[in-house]
Design a protein around this motif. Sequence first.
Motif, short mmCIF file in Angstrom:
data_model
loop_
_atom_site.label_atom_id
_atom_site.label_comp_id
_atom_site.label_asym_id
_atom_site.label_seq_id
_atom_site.Cartn_x
_atom_site.Cartn_y
_atom_site.Cartn_z
N ILE A 414 0.88 -1.42 -0.14
CA ILE A 414 0.09 -0.17 -0.42
C ILE A 414 1.35 1.47 0.22
O ILE A 414 2.29 1.47 0.97
CB ILE A 414 -1.55 -0.24 1.37
N PRO A 415 0.74 2.25 -1.09
CA PRO A 415 1.31 3.21 -1.39
C PRO A 415 0.85 4.75 0.18
O PRO A 415 0.67 4.11 0.59
CB PRO A 415 0.79 4.21 -2.20
N GLU A 420 -1.11 7.45 4.01
CA GLU A 420 -1.48 8.92 4.65
C GLU A 420 -3.07 9.56 5.23
O GLU A 420 -4.13 9.92 5.67
CB GLU A 420 -0.93 10.18 3.75
N LEU A 421 -3.91 9.13 4.30
CA LEU A 421 -5.61 9.25 3.53
C LEU A 421 -6.11 8.14 4.68
O LEU A 421 -7.31 9.05 5.42
CB LEU A 421 -5.86 9.27 2.16
N LYS A 445 -11.69 4.50 -2.08
CA LYS A 445 -12.09 4.41 -2.55
C LYS A 445 -12.14 4.12 -4.62
O LYS A 445 -12.01 4.08 -5.66
CB LYS A 445 -13.69 3.90 -2.90
N LYS A 446 -11.73 5.75 -5.36
CA LYS A 446 -11.59 6.38 -6.68
C LYS A 446 -10.38 5.60 -6.49
O LYS A 446 -10.10 5.37 -7.52
CB LYS A 446 -11.76 7.48 -6.07
N ARG A 447 -9.08 5.97 -5.74
CA ARG A 447 -7.60 5.07 -5.93
C ARG A 447 -7.89 3.71 -5.83
O ARG A 447 -6.94 3.74 -5.34
CB ARG A 447 -7.20 5.93 -4.97
N ASP A 456 -11.73 -3.76 16.42
CA ASP A 456 -10.30 -3.09 17.10
C ASP A 456 -9.13 -2.45 16.15
O ASP A 456 -7.99 -1.53 16.41
CB ASP A 456 -9.55 -4.34 17.61
N LYS A 457 -9.35 -2.69 14.84
CA LYS A 457 -8.83 -2.12 14.05
C LYS A 457 -9.56 -1.78 12.53
O LYS A 457 -10.88 -2.01 12.40
CB LYS A 457 -7.81 -2.79 13.64
N THR A 458 -8.71 -0.60 11.59
CA THR A 458 -9.21 -1.03 10.58
C THR A 458 -7.98 -1.80 9.14
O THR A 458 -6.48 -1.44 9.42
CB THR A 458 -9.63 0.71 9.81
N VAL A 459 -8.87 -2.26 8.19
CA VAL A 459 -8.62 -3.23 7.47
C VAL A 459 -8.08 -2.67 5.86
O VAL A 459 -9.06 -1.88 5.71
CB VAL A 459 -8.48 -3.74 7.26
N VAL A 460 -7.03 -2.01 5.87
CA VAL A 460 -7.36 -1.72 3.95
C VAL A 460 -6.97 -2.66 2.98
O VAL A 460 -5.95 -3.57 3.14
CB VAL A 460 -5.62 -0.21 3.72
N GLU A 461 -7.75 -2.32 1.41
CA GLU A 461 -7.34 -3.89 0.78
C GLU A 461 -7.72 -3.04 -0.31
O GLU A 461 -8.81 -1.87 -0.32
CB GLU A 461 -8.90 -4.46 1.28
N ARG A 462 -6.67 -3.13 -1.60
CA ARG A 462 -7.08 -2.93 -3.00
C ARG A 462 -8.13 -3.81 -3.28
O ARG A 462 -8.39 -4.71 -3.06
CB ARG A 462 -5.40 -3.44 -3.49
N ILE A 463 -9.01 -2.89 -3.55
CA ILE A 463 -10.26 -3.28 -4.80
C ILE A 463 -9.76 -4.59 -5.88
O ILE A 463 -9.27 -4.29 -6.90
CB ILE A 463 -10.95 -1.94 -5.36
#
Length: 463
Positions: A414-415, A420-421, A445-447, A456-463
């Motif tokens: 993840i860049p 940062e966002l 989502k646009k990116r 407990d947490k937030t997970v970031v995933e590529r679409i």
Amino acid sequence: MKLYNSYTDKKEEFVPIKPGEVTIYSCGPTVYNDMHIGNVRPQVVFDVLRRFFIYKGYKVTYASNFTDVDDKIIKKANEEHTTIDVISKRYIESVKKDLDALSVNDYPILHPTCTENMDNIIDFILGLIEKGYAYEVDGDVYFRVKKLNEYGKLSNRNIDELEVGARIDKNDIKEDPLDFTLWKKKKEGEPYWESPWSEGRPGWHIECSAMIYDLFHGTIDIHCGGEDLKFPHHENEIAQSVALTGKPLANYWLHNGMINIENVKMSKSLGNFLYANDFIKEESGEVLRFFILNAHYRKPLNFNAEVIKAAKISLKRLKNSKQRLEELAENAKSGELNSDVKAETEKIRESFIDHMEDDLNTPDAFSDFFALSKFANSNIDDNSSKEDIAEVLKLYDEFSDVLGILKEDETDEIPVEIMELVKKREEARKNKDYKLSDEFRDELKKRGYILKDSKDKTVVERI
């Protein structure tokens, strides 16, 4: 285990030369440019072959060469006004970087090069001349093809048909139009090495024979590469090695099918040429690896946007399933291993092994992986014991090790600007500025990224 032997055109039971050991040689790239995805396919496929032998308890010695002196390398060096050494080292590093991203370098590989084996190559040619299989004409050395029986067997070529084709491009200094070059005298401006015949360099085919002879000192178990190498490269390798040693070069020959782009043969002139590092930057080495292994290695493989999208979705399913198990394991309590869990995992394991032993049937092996995922999603939950979860995760790891997937750390992909966002969105949530939080979510989502919030947490995933 059964493997399809290209030399006999049939599936055969694999019997190693030495019990418990396997020797494999896979033809590597000519290092005058970055690898394209066609170069990648044999690297990935035969890495899995190696991994499966290791899984079965074999000691594996695996070699894949770099051709670092060649007309294309010389042309590139002249264009850049530099040396072939500069060009070859640049692209060897590029290839190794791609192999790292593809998880091919997880286990040791011998990477012999032509320039490092020049003495071995010269000695090999001297041996062929001494045995009467090669001859020198004005500084060039040629191999006498017709002196060797069964030439053309690997590629199913008839010697008479070959002779007709060879006469079209007749070379008057050769004894026979079919004879191929072992050593070529230098031309003006070309790099060269000293030899008993001339200042020059080896022909393409001799390097692999000499490297195998030096590394393994005799017949190897498996020689592999793309089907485009059957003729003339592998055919000539066999001829040279059998002529010198009187023994087979390899007991099993494996060849992978080609990759097409949108059902069209990949070609620079058609503009459908795809470099591996470009794809890896855009997607990942793991996606490319998954795509390659989802077709049987001997069949043609078609690359398009739809199959890559499907590969990404399938990979995500496996990753999510494994992540869920790992999260369940954190809070699970110890207890008895459920006999049904034990029986089902063993059943899936046996099916996976059966498919892999059937000429490296990776598509069906992946079906077993997804069967494991489906079972885990349906039968492992908050009430499952640590032992149940560990039993299933153990099989995930076994399959991952053999297939070379689920190795990447998602966060590493993840860049920085995306993370940062995510942080800004988290700050907005803490401040109960839900409107701003939603704006950040929409921007992510646009990116191409989605967020999954839990307690407990937030997970970031590529679409």
